[in-house]
Design a protein around this motif. Structure first.
Motif, PDB file in Angstrom:
ATOM      1  N   LEU A   1       7.281   2.201  11.719  1.00 42.27           N
ATOM      2  CA  LEU A   1       7.555   0.865  10.803  1.00 42.27           C
ATOM      3  C   LEU A   1       9.074   0.885  10.520  1.00 42.27           C
ATOM      4  O   LEU A   1       9.640   1.877  10.377  1.00 42.27           O
ATOM      5  N   LYS A   2       9.572  -0.436  10.603  1.00 41.77           N
ATOM      6  CA  LYS A   2      11.069  -0.734  10.425  1.00 41.77           C
ATOM      7  C   LYS A   2      11.828  -0.160   9.126  1.00 41.77           C
ATOM      8  O   LYS A   2      12.664   0.168   8.724  1.00 41.77           O
ATOM      9  N   GLN A   3      10.745  -0.409   8.215  1.00 38.94           N
ATOM     10  CA  GLN A   3      11.239  -0.362   6.773  1.00 38.94           C
ATOM     11  C   GLN A   3      10.092   0.066   5.764  1.00 38.94           C
ATOM     12  O   GLN A   3       9.024  -0.574   6.136  1.00 38.94           O
TER      13      GLN A   3
ATOM     14  N   VAL B   1       3.569   6.049   3.810  1.00 40.21           N
ATOM     15  CA  VAL B   1       3.040   5.424   5.000  1.00 40.21           C
ATOM     16  C   VAL B   1       3.880   5.143   6.164  1.00 40.21           C
ATOM     17  O   VAL B   1       3.762   5.081   7.145  1.00 40.21           O
ATOM     18  N   VAL B   2       5.466   5.020   5.667  1.00 38.11           N
ATOM     19  CA  VAL B   2       6.322   5.072   6.893  1.00 38.11           C
ATOM     20  C   VAL B   2       6.469   6.365   7.557  1.00 38.11           C
ATOM     21  O   VAL B   2       6.420   6.273   8.809  1.00 38.11           O
ATOM     22  N   TRP B   3       6.377   7.575   6.821  1.00 42.11           N
ATOM     23  CA  TRP B   3       6.378   8.575   7.677  1.00 42.11           C
ATOM     24  C   TRP B   3       5.077   8.637   8.521  1.00 42.11           C
ATOM     25  O   TRP B   3       5.351   9.122   9.713  1.00 42.11           O
TER      26      TRP B   3
ATOM     27  N   VAL C   1       0.734  -1.245   0.116  1.00 40.96           N
ATOM     28  CA  VAL C   1      -0.060   0.029  -0.109  1.00 40.96           C
ATOM     29  C   VAL C   1       0.795   1.235  -0.046  1.00 40.96           C
ATOM     30  O   VAL C   1       1.978   1.358   0.589  1.00 40.96           O
ATOM     31  N   ASN C   2       0.277   2.141  -0.672  1.00 38.62           N
ATOM     32  CA  ASN C   2       0.868   3.703  -0.682  1.00 38.62           C
ATOM     33  C   ASN C   2      -0.103   4.371  -0.268  1.00 38.62           C
ATOM     34  O   ASN C   2      -1.340   3.868   0.091  1.00 38.62           O
ATOM     35  N   ALA C   3       0.176   5.933  -0.117  1.00 37.27           N
ATOM     36  CA  ALA C   3      -0.963   6.703   0.431  1.00 37.27           C
ATOM     37  C   ALA C   3      -2.211   6.528  -0.326  1.00 37.27           C
ATOM     38  O   ALA C   3      -3.323   6.469   0.303  1.00 37.27           O
TER      39      ALA C   3
END
Ligand code: UDP
Length: 294
Positions: free
Chosen positions: A126-128, A115-117, A84-86
């Motif tokens: 999230l780790k990565q 998504v990580v941000w 998934v992305n935004a």
């Protein structure tokens, strides 16, 4: 997801809601069906996850995700992973069926840096980032090493052919069960799934854009008879060399979306500009109001 659950969802195929993002239909034909998820299905928590705007995103490194997929392939049954992305998270908040498909996936990973941000803003970093294209290429290498056969479905003919050619050149031991472009009508869908079944493919990669690829996988996984499927978006265009991926520095800064937007502004401005704003709004609401249950 169990075969029964999948059949139950796809039985809703008669409930026509709007059109799916397959190739344009010939004039005079009616809109293809969408599958309404009328039955709530259980969530399969395969890995620790962070709730990002209602979507459980796995908190795994790429190596850990790969190891988990290997475990799924080995344990039997049919499994699928989504990335998934935004834009996809925003879409899932509007499209109940896409949301359910993401909830039913064995694993959902963060394809987009946003998504990580968001996970950092939410206090559960999230780790990565685990992108579809990287997971895809690593799984192809893994399949070649383990002697698993692979089927490529999606993109234009020259793109899917180019992908097969490049990947077999890079992985001489790769067993290609078959490939097919992603331009077919919903009425041809069963035949496409049957052809995959006939090929006895172990792994299936579907590159038809979102939500078409997620819908297709969720509704055809059992029929296609593969052990594992992954939706990989525009990856075939990149792997074949027909489209260039953003330079590494842009990937590191999370600006891959900007690179794509500059290359295809007409098609993508809405997805990225409106989508990113809507995503920020959803995350801000979650910070203020607390998490929505997936
Ligand atoms: N595509 C397809 N069938 C269709 C429409 C699109 O196979 O009916 C392919 C298209 O050729 C491209 C991919 O789907 O290779 C869509 O890529 P996109 O960049 O939209 O994917 P995402 O941004 O979701 O990764």
């Amino acid at each position: 997801m169990s075969k029964a659950a999948e059949e139950q969802r796809c039985r809703g195929a008669e409930e026509i809601e709007s059109s799916i993002a397959f190739a344009p239909l010939p004039p005079g034909t009616s809109a293809p069906p969408l599958y309404r998820s009328s039955v709530p299905l259980p969530i399969c928590p395969s890995a620790p996850a962070v709730n990002v705007a209602g979507v459980p995103v796995a908190n795994l490194t790429e190596d850990e995700a790969l190891a988990l997929v290997d475990k799924l392939i080995t344990q039997g049954g049919s499994h699928y992973v989504a990335v998934v992305n935004a834009a996809k998270i925003v879409a899932a908040n509007r499209d109940e069926r896409l949301k359910q498909i993401l909830l039913d996936a064995d694993l959902v990973t963060a394809d987009g840096m946003s998504v990580v941000w968001a996970s950092r803003v939410l206090g559960q970093p999230l780790k990565q980032r685990v992108t579809g294209i990287d997971l895809f290429q690593r799984l192809v290498e893994h399949a070649a090493r383990r002697g698993l056969s692979v089927y490529f479905l999606g993109a234009r003919e020259e793109s899917v052919r180019g992908t097969v050619a490049r990947l077999t050149a890079r992985n001489p031991d790769l067993r290609v069960a078959g490939y097919r472009n992603g331009y077919f009508t919903p009425s041809e869908s069963d035949a496409v799934a049957d052809a995959i079944k006939q090929s006895s493919a172990d792994l299936l990669f579907v590159a038809m854009g979102s939500p078409a690829q997620e819908n297709w996988i969720a509704c055809n996984l059992a029929r296609a008879g593969v052990r594992f499927a992954l939706g990989v978006g525009g990856s075939f265009d990149h792997v074949s060399g027909l489209a260039r991926r953003a330079p590494k520095w842009m990937q590191r800064l999370g600006l891959e979306w900007l690179h794509r937007l500059i290359r295809e502004p007409t098609r993508l401005w809405r997805r990225y500009l409106v989508g990113n704003l809507a995503f920020m709004w959803l995350v801000a609401k979650q910070v203020v109001l607390g998490p929505r249950q997936p």
